[in-house]
Scaffold this motif. Structure first.
Motif, PDB file in Angstrom:
ATOM      1  N   SER A  90       0.811  -1.225   0.000  1.00 16.02           N
ATOM      2  CA  SER A  90       0.000   0.000   0.000  1.00 16.02           C
ATOM      3  C   SER A  90       0.842   1.273   0.000  1.00 16.02           C
ATOM      4  O   SER A  90       0.338   2.353  -0.277  1.00 16.02           O
ATOM      5  CB  SER A  90      -0.861   0.021   1.261  1.00 16.02           C
ATOM      6  N   GLU A 125       8.094  -3.380  -5.591  1.00 12.80           N
ATOM      7  CA  GLU A 125       6.844  -4.149  -5.512  1.00 12.80           C
ATOM      8  C   GLU A 125       6.739  -4.991  -6.784  1.00 12.80           C
ATOM      9  O   GLU A 125       6.988  -4.503  -7.874  1.00 12.80           O
ATOM     10  CB  GLU A 125       5.657  -3.182  -5.393  1.00 12.80           C
ATOM     11  N   ILE A 145       7.632 -13.639  -3.128  1.00 13.47           N
ATOM     12  CA  ILE A 145       7.667 -14.453  -4.341  1.00 13.47           C
ATOM     13  C   ILE A 145       8.806 -13.977  -5.232  1.00 13.47           C
ATOM     14  O   ILE A 145       8.836 -12.811  -5.625  1.00 13.47           O
ATOM     15  CB  ILE A 145       6.337 -14.310  -5.142  1.00 13.47           C
TER      16      ILE A 145
HETATM   17  N1  SAM Z   1       4.848  -2.765   3.246  1.00 12.40           N
HETATM   18  C1  SAM Z   1       3.502  -2.898   2.783  1.00 12.40           C
HETATM   19  C2  SAM Z   1       2.588  -1.850   3.290  1.00 12.40           C
HETATM   20  O1  SAM Z   1       3.009  -0.995   4.089  1.00 12.40           O
HETATM   21  O2  SAM Z   1       1.434  -1.848   2.850  1.00 12.40           O
HETATM   22  C3  SAM Z   1       2.928  -4.248   3.084  1.00 12.40           C
HETATM   23  C4  SAM Z   1       3.314  -5.208   2.083  1.00 12.40           C
HETATM   24  S1  SAM Z   1       2.446  -6.703   1.894  1.00 12.40           S
HETATM   25  C5  SAM Z   1       2.398  -7.414   3.486  1.00 12.40           C
HETATM   26  C6  SAM Z   1       3.768  -7.559   1.041  1.00 12.40           C
HETATM   27  C7  SAM Z   1       4.000  -7.082  -0.359  1.00 12.40           C
HETATM   28  O3  SAM Z   1       5.176  -7.728  -0.863  1.00 12.40           O
HETATM   29  C8  SAM Z   1       2.875  -7.421  -1.337  1.00 12.40           C
HETATM   30  O4  SAM Z   1       2.413  -6.243  -1.926  1.00 12.40           O
HETATM   31  C9  SAM Z   1       3.551  -8.335  -2.355  1.00 12.40           C
HETATM   32  O5  SAM Z   1       3.068  -8.192  -3.663  1.00 12.40           O
HETATM   33  C10 SAM Z   1       4.993  -7.907  -2.239  1.00 12.40           C
HETATM   34  N2  SAM Z   1       5.988  -8.877  -2.707  1.00 12.40           N
HETATM   35  C11 SAM Z   1       6.022 -10.226  -2.562  1.00 12.40           C
HETATM   36  N3  SAM Z   1       7.133 -10.734  -3.127  1.00 12.40           N
HETATM   37  C12 SAM Z   1       7.823  -9.680  -3.642  1.00 12.40           C
HETATM   38  C13 SAM Z   1       9.059  -9.539  -4.343  1.00 12.40           C
HETATM   39  N4  SAM Z   1       9.837 -10.578  -4.652  1.00 12.40           N
HETATM   40  N5  SAM Z   1       9.452  -8.302  -4.703  1.00 12.40           N
HETATM   41  C14 SAM Z   1       8.700  -7.217  -4.424  1.00 12.40           C
HETATM   42  N6  SAM Z   1       7.535  -7.278  -3.767  1.00 12.40           N
HETATM   43  C15 SAM Z   1       7.102  -8.490  -3.375  1.00 12.40           C
END
Ligand code: SAM
Length: 220
Positions: free
Chosen positions: A92, A110, A209
């Motif tokens: 977000s 992201e 991922i």
């Molecule tokens: N920090 C965020 C916030 O304040 O809203 C929360 C993030 S959410 C828990 C985790 C995020 O990591 C997701 O949006 C997901 O798509 C992203 N994500 C997962 N694997 C990733 C990768 N290899 N590189 C970048 N983003 C990744």
């Protein structure tokens, strides 16, 4: 007549009942949480729940983390202002805003383009200058390395080597490490060739991922 939610009031209650009562002590962290409008980082239909004690859906199967977890990670990062910080998992944009407001130079990656786009818009709207790119954050962002701090906001099996390599000597990385469903929040400090590791206890994050994380199961 529809009653308007007093976000400043619920924000203050969130800080008192969820952060301070659980041991968040850093005054700068507390002040920043009192200031940032979390409701701007959640989808329109969930705004009234923005200050609840848990994660919320932001679409694409992803979440904005629980306020306490964001505060715990921010406090553990021990920033004074001026640090160069890499965030993996913009989501977000809320954690980015917190770090930018703490005076850090924030780079955030992201993997889901739609989320990156929305986060960028919200952050710009609030006047934060966060550099965001779409890609696999497990590979880091070499162009701007080394970083004083790295915060990974999705859970992986181990700290990706590329991230550790892009950390400055004396730098700190914090990341949920474990299996796909349950993890430990791990902090690693890089001291020369040595690494100091400490755990902040159990947590549950969405999976990281990518090359240095889990395989995409294609469920989105
Ligand atoms: N920090 C965020 C916030 O304040 O809203 C929360 C993030 S959410 C828990 C985790 C995020 O990591 C997701 O949006 C997901 O798509 C992203 N994500 C997962 N694997 C990733 C990768 N290899 N590189 C970048 N983003 C990744």
């Amino acid at each position: 007549m529809e009653e308007k939610l007093d976000f400043a009031r619920v924000r203050k209650l969130m800080v008192e009942n969820q952060l301070i009562s659980r041991g968040i002590r850093n005054k700068k962290v507390i002040d920043v949480f009192l200031k940032i409008p979390r409701e701007k980082f959640v989808p329109e239909h969930l705004k009234e729940y923005a200050y609840e004690d848990g994660p919320l859906s932001i679409g694409k199967g992803q979440t904005i983390s629980q306020p306490y977890i964001v505060a715990l990670m921010t406090e553990a990062l021990d920033v004074k202002g001026g640090e160069k910080v890499l965030e993996v998992g913009t989501g977000s944009g809320y954690q980015s805003a917190i770090l930018a407001e703490m005076g850090c130079e924030v780079y955030s990656i992201e993997r889901i383009p739609e989320l990156a786009r929305t986060a960028k818009k919200v952050l710009e709207g609030l006047g934060y200058n966060v550099k965001i790119k779409v890609g696999d954050g497990t590979l880091g962002w070499d162009e701007f390395s080394p970083y004083d701090r790295i915060v990974v906001t999705a859970a992986g099996p181990e700290i990706p080597p590329s991230l550790y390599n892009q950390l400055k000597d004396g730098g700190i990385i914090i990341m949920p490490v474990g299996d796909r469903y349950f993890q430990d929040l791990i902090l690693v400090k890089k001291i020369g060739t040595r690494m100091e590791r400490r755990s902040f206890g159990g947590c549950q994050f969405v999976p990281l991922i990518g090359t240095g994380g889990w395989k995409d199961e294609g469920e989105m």
